[in-house]
Design an enzyme around this catalytic site. Structure first.
Site, PDB file in Angstrom:
ATOM      1  N   LYS A 189      -6.820   3.385  -3.190  1.00 62.08           N
ATOM      2  CA  LYS A 189      -7.202   3.419  -1.915  1.00 62.08           C
ATOM      3  C   LYS A 189      -7.329   4.863  -1.191  1.00 62.08           C
ATOM      4  CE  LYS A 189      -5.001   2.229   2.518  1.00 62.08           C
ATOM      5  NZ  LYS A 189      -3.968   1.504   3.328  1.00 62.08           N
TER       6      LYS A 189
ATOM      7  N   ASP B 255       0.810  -1.218   0.223  1.00 64.87           N
ATOM      8  CA  ASP B 255      -0.110   0.050  -0.095  1.00 64.87           C
ATOM      9  C   ASP B 255       0.909   1.261   0.077  1.00 64.87           C
ATOM     10  OD1 ASP B 255      -1.979  -1.890   0.285  1.00 64.87           O
ATOM     11  OD2 ASP B 255      -2.911  -0.747   1.896  1.00 64.87           O
TER      12      ASP B 255
ATOM     13  N   LYS C 210      -9.935   0.451  -2.513  1.00 66.44           N
ATOM     14  CA  LYS C 210     -10.052   0.134  -1.125  1.00 66.44           C
ATOM     15  C   LYS C 210     -10.328   1.352  -0.191  1.00 66.44           C
ATOM     16  CE  LYS C 210      -6.886  -1.184   2.837  1.00 66.44           C
ATOM     17  NZ  LYS C 210      -5.383  -1.775   2.829  1.00 66.44           N
TER      18      LYS C 210
END
Length: 212
Positions: free
Chosen positions: A151, A89, A180
């Site tokens: 995300k 991430d 996400k």
């Protein structure tokens, strides 16, 4: 897909101890979460304890500000994967995006995708700091650079995931990418709203409460 497999069971607090991380790992095994998301210094520990399960090891790169150099982020990515990370991430250079330096942002994502080889890359765009136009641009650049997910948030800035942002991100990237939602999701109802709006992964520190 069962609800637990949406969840990246997350503990990124700087003061988290080894005992805390091991508890997170055991909870992820018990509830069969998609992954545990931990800081890079805990990746080896997570890998050793999860290698015989289907719970993935997720870690963060350029976290939480996204302001480190591309070279630093690439190095972090390579080391994390060597240590056993399955998912990365990464935080984009928000200031570069807001300055209109699209090629810089696209290049850093592309370099991390290349460094990650066959591992999953999620791009944290920090929605709370962006205009609607910048959110669309960040998602478009992420898709063009070959990332797997976009995300919403680090959880360390001024705000977290909002349903309207998830909807916008899903509309921008289409069906081929993951989205996400992360930051501020504390109830099952909140999680379900995110999923209804297009989220395919949920980042939360209270994963157990979300599935109980």
């Amino acid at each position: 897909m069962k609800l637990s497999k949406y969840i990246d069971h997350t503990l990124l607090k700087p003061q988290a101890t080894e005992k805390d991380i091991l508890k997170l790992i055991e909870e992820a095994k018990t509830y069969d979460f998609a992954s545990v998301c931990v800081n890079p210094s805990w990746v080896k520990l997570a890998y050793e304890n999860l290698k015989d399960t289907d719970v993935k090891v997720c870690t963060v790169v350029g976290f939480p500000l996204g302001a480190t150099s591309i070279a630093s982020k690439v190095y972090e990515t390579k080391v994390a994967i060597e240590d056993g990370a399955d998912e990365i991430d990464m935080v984009i250079a928000v200031g570069q995006l807001k300055s209109g330096n699209d090629e810089y942002v696209k290049e850093e994502i592309k370099k991390i995708v290349e460094a990650s080889r066959d591992k999953l890359v999620k791009v944290i765009i920090e929605t709370c700091l962006l205009t609607e136009e910048e959110k669309v641009k960040a998602c478009t650049l992420s898709k063009e650079a070959g990332a797997d997910y976009v995300k919403t948030s680090t959880g360390f800035s001024t705000g977290g995931a909002k349903p309207e942002d998830i909807k916008l991100m899903r509309e921008t990237v289409g069906k081929d990418m993951g989205v996400k939602a992360s930051g501020g999701i504390h109830t099952r109802e909140e999680m379900e709203v995110m999923i209804e709006n297009g989220a395919t992964r949920i980042g939360a520190s209270c994963g157990v409460e979300l599935v109980k």
